[in-house]
Write a protein that holds these residues in place. Structure first.
Motif, mmCIF file in Angstrom:
data_model
loop_
_atom_site.group_PDB
_atom_site.id
_atom_site.type_symbol
_atom_site.label_atom_id
_atom_site.label_comp_id
_atom_site.label_asym_id
_atom_site.label_seq_id
_atom_site.Cartn_x
_atom_site.Cartn_y
_atom_site.Cartn_z
ATOM 1 N N ARG A 103 0.808 -1.220 0.000
ATOM 2 C CA ARG A 103 0.000 0.000 0.000
ATOM 3 C C ARG A 103 0.840 1.267 0.000
ATOM 4 N N ASP A 104 1.934 1.272 0.767
ATOM 5 C CA ASP A 104 2.781 2.474 0.848
ATOM 6 C C ASP A 104 3.419 2.796 -0.500
ATOM 7 N N GLN A 105 3.914 1.784 -1.193
ATOM 8 C CA GLN A 105 4.502 2.025 -2.516
ATOM 9 C C GLN A 105 3.463 2.560 -3.495
ATOM 10 N N ALA A 106 2.258 2.027 -3.421
ATOM 11 C CA ALA A 106 1.191 2.499 -4.306
ATOM 12 C C ALA A 106 0.832 3.949 -3.992
ATOM 13 N N THR A 107 0.748 4.286 -2.709
ATOM 14 C CA THR A 107 0.423 5.656 -2.302
ATOM 15 C C THR A 107 1.509 6.625 -2.757
ATOM 16 N N ASN A 108 2.766 6.237 -2.597
ATOM 17 C CA ASN A 108 3.876 7.097 -3.021
ATOM 18 C C ASN A 108 3.841 7.337 -4.535
ATOM 19 N N LEU A 109 3.597 6.281 -5.300
ATOM 20 C CA LEU A 109 3.533 6.434 -6.760
ATOM 21 C C LEU A 109 2.320 7.276 -7.155
ATOM 22 N N LEU A 110 1.194 7.059 -6.507
ATOM 23 C CA LEU A 110 -0.002 7.857 -6.776
ATOM 24 C C LEU A 110 0.298 9.343 -6.571
ATOM 25 N N ASN A 111 0.943 9.691 -5.475
ATOM 26 C CA ASN A 111 1.280 11.090 -5.189
ATOM 27 C C ASN A 111 2.283 11.652 -6.197
ATOM 28 N N GLU A 112 3.256 10.824 -6.606
ATOM 29 C CA GLU A 112 4.238 11.259 -7.603
ATOM 30 C C GLU A 112 3.563 11.559 -8.939
ATOM 31 N N LEU A 113 2.694 10.662 -9.375
ATOM 32 C CA LEU A 113 2.009 10.854 -10.652
ATOM 33 C C LEU A 113 1.030 12.027 -10.591
ATOM 34 N N MET A 114 0.392 12.227 -9.441
ATOM 35 C CA MET A 114 -0.511 13.361 -9.288
ATOM 36 C C MET A 114 0.261 14.676 -9.410
ATOM 37 N N ALA A 115 1.446 14.732 -8.810
ATOM 38 C CA ALA A 115 2.270 15.943 -8.911
ATOM 39 C C ALA A 115 2.678 16.200 -10.363
ATOM 40 N N LYS A 116 3.019 15.141 -11.097
ATOM 41 C CA LYS A 116 3.387 15.297 -12.509
ATOM 42 C C LYS A 116 2.198 15.757 -13.349
ATOM 43 N N LEU A 117 1.036 15.163 -13.101
ATOM 44 C CA LEU A 117 -0.168 15.566 -13.835
ATOM 45 C C LEU A 117 -0.561 17.002 -13.496
ATOM 46 N N ASP A 118 -0.368 17.405 -12.230
ATOM 47 C CA ASP A 118 -0.622 18.798 -11.837
ATOM 48 C C ASP A 118 0.258 19.753 -12.637
ATOM 49 N N LEU A 119 1.529 19.390 -12.809
ATOM 50 C CA LEU A 119 2.446 20.236 -13.580
ATOM 51 C C LEU A 119 2.019 20.329 -15.039
ATOM 52 N N LYS A 120 1.618 19.207 -15.620
ATOM 53 C CA LYS A 120 1.280 19.189 -17.036
ATOM 54 C C LYS A 120 -0.086 19.797 -17.335
ATOM 55 N N TYR A 121 -1.096 19.458 -16.518
ATOM 56 C CA TYR A 121 -2.468 19.865 -16.829
ATOM 57 C C TYR A 121 -3.023 20.936 -15.894
ATOM 58 N N GLY A 122 -2.287 21.253 -14.822
ATOM 59 C CA GLY A 122 -2.730 22.287 -13.894
ATOM 60 C C GLY A 122 -3.559 21.720 -12.754
ATOM 61 N N ALA A 123 -3.144 22.032 -11.534
ATOM 62 C CA ALA A 123 -3.871 21.564 -10.355
ATOM 63 C C ALA A 123 -5.296 22.106 -10.336
ATOM 64 N N GLU A 124 -5.510 23.253 -10.988
ATOM 65 C CA GLU A 124 -6.857 23.830 -11.022
ATOM 66 C C GLU A 124 -7.826 22.980 -11.858
ATOM 67 N N ASN A 125 -7.297 22.085 -12.677
ATOM 68 C CA ASN A 125 -8.145 21.203 -13.485
ATOM 69 C C ASN A 125 -8.375 19.848 -12.821
ATOM 70 N N ARG A 126 -7.889 19.709 -11.577
ATOM 71 C CA ARG A 126 -8.002 18.432 -10.856
ATOM 72 C C ARG A 126 -9.122 18.487 -9.827
ATOM 73 N N ARG A 127 -9.926 17.435 -9.818
ATOM 74 C CA ARG A 127 -10.903 17.202 -8.756
ATOM 75 C C ARG A 127 -10.434 15.955 -8.022
ATOM 76 N N SER A 128 -10.377 16.015 -6.705
ATOM 77 C CA SER A 128 -9.936 14.859 -5.924
ATOM 78 C C SER A 128 -10.918 14.580 -4.799
ATOM 79 N N HIS A 129 -10.983 13.327 -4.434
ATOM 80 C CA HIS A 129 -11.765 12.936 -3.259
ATOM 81 C C HIS A 129 -11.193 11.635 -2.708
ATOM 82 N N ASP A 130 -11.499 11.372 -1.452
ATOM 83 C CA ASP A 130 -11.059 10.134 -0.834
ATOM 84 C C ASP A 130 -11.960 8.996 -1.292
ATOM 85 N N PHE A 131 -11.353 7.830 -1.455
ATOM 86 C CA PHE A 131 -12.067 6.678 -1.966
ATOM 87 C C PHE A 131 -11.684 5.459 -1.132
ATOM 88 N N THR A 132 -12.665 4.655 -0.759
ATOM 89 C CA THR A 132 -12.424 3.406 -0.042
ATOM 90 C C THR A 132 -12.821 2.264 -0.955
#
Length: 183
Positions: A97-126
């Motif tokens: 789970r920790d490796q998946a969370t770290n990669l998720l955060n890394e990819l989110m940061a990259k997508l924020d740079l490319k497409y803009g954090a203002e174009n992102r909607r996020s929510h918690d998911f179980t």
């Protein structure tokens, strides 16, 4: 009446996207054209057709390769009748789970740079195994990109898949219109 309204909305969305003339890109390749044409582009990027493709339903094809520096599987979705590509999903497996969370955060940061954090909607998911993750979607003029994690079991050391799902707006609409013909 409801079908007619849905059809009009999808046609308007298609015309708007076609007026802009650009498709969403995956690995620098526009998500458009036939599966044969799209596959040629993927092969030149170093991906190869996976044996897993043989067991999938018509309209899906899997490739093995690298994405953003990680070994990954790429699933291409295409209309079985028209053979037109409309969606691409990347799946990167992580052990724990920790490796998946770290990669998720890394990819989110990259997508924020490319497409803009203002174009992102996020929510918690179980998920069904009670793992909690952040799920994000980027809505841009020519499509949508979803970022999420799926898991294979209850244990935090199980295999987790970080997914990035690219949906081209114009071709997804065209696929939906084609599917509505069946109804």
């Amino acid at each position: 009446m409801r079908k007619l309204v849905l059809l009009l909305i999808t046609i308007l969305a298609t015309l708007t996207m076609q007026a802009q003339g650009e498709h969403l890109k995956f690995m620098g390749i526009e998500i458009k054209g036939s599966i044969t044409e799209f596959q040629q582009h993927l092969l030149t990027k170093g991906l190869r057709v996976s044996y897993v493709s043989k067991g999938l339903p018509e309209g899906q094809r899997v490739y093995d390769g690298h994405f953003s520096g990680y070994p990954a599987q790429v699933v291409v979705f295409f209309n079985a009748r028209t053979r037109q590509v409309f969606r691409v999903r990347v799946m990167i497996d992580r052990q724990g789970r920790d490796q998946a969370t770290n990669l998720l955060n890394e990819l989110m940061a990259k997508l924020d740079l490319k497409y803009g954090a203002e174009n992102r909607r996020s929510h918690d998911f179980t998920d069904e195994y009670m793992h909690k993750f952040k799920q994000s979607a980027y809505t841009i003029s020519n499509g949508e990109i979803d970022l999420f994690v799926t898991s294979t079991g209850y244990v935090d050391q199980d295999t987790f898949y970080v997914n990035i799902d690219y949906k081209d707006a114009a071709n997804t609409t065209n696929n939906t219109i084609d599917e509505l013909e069946d109804l």
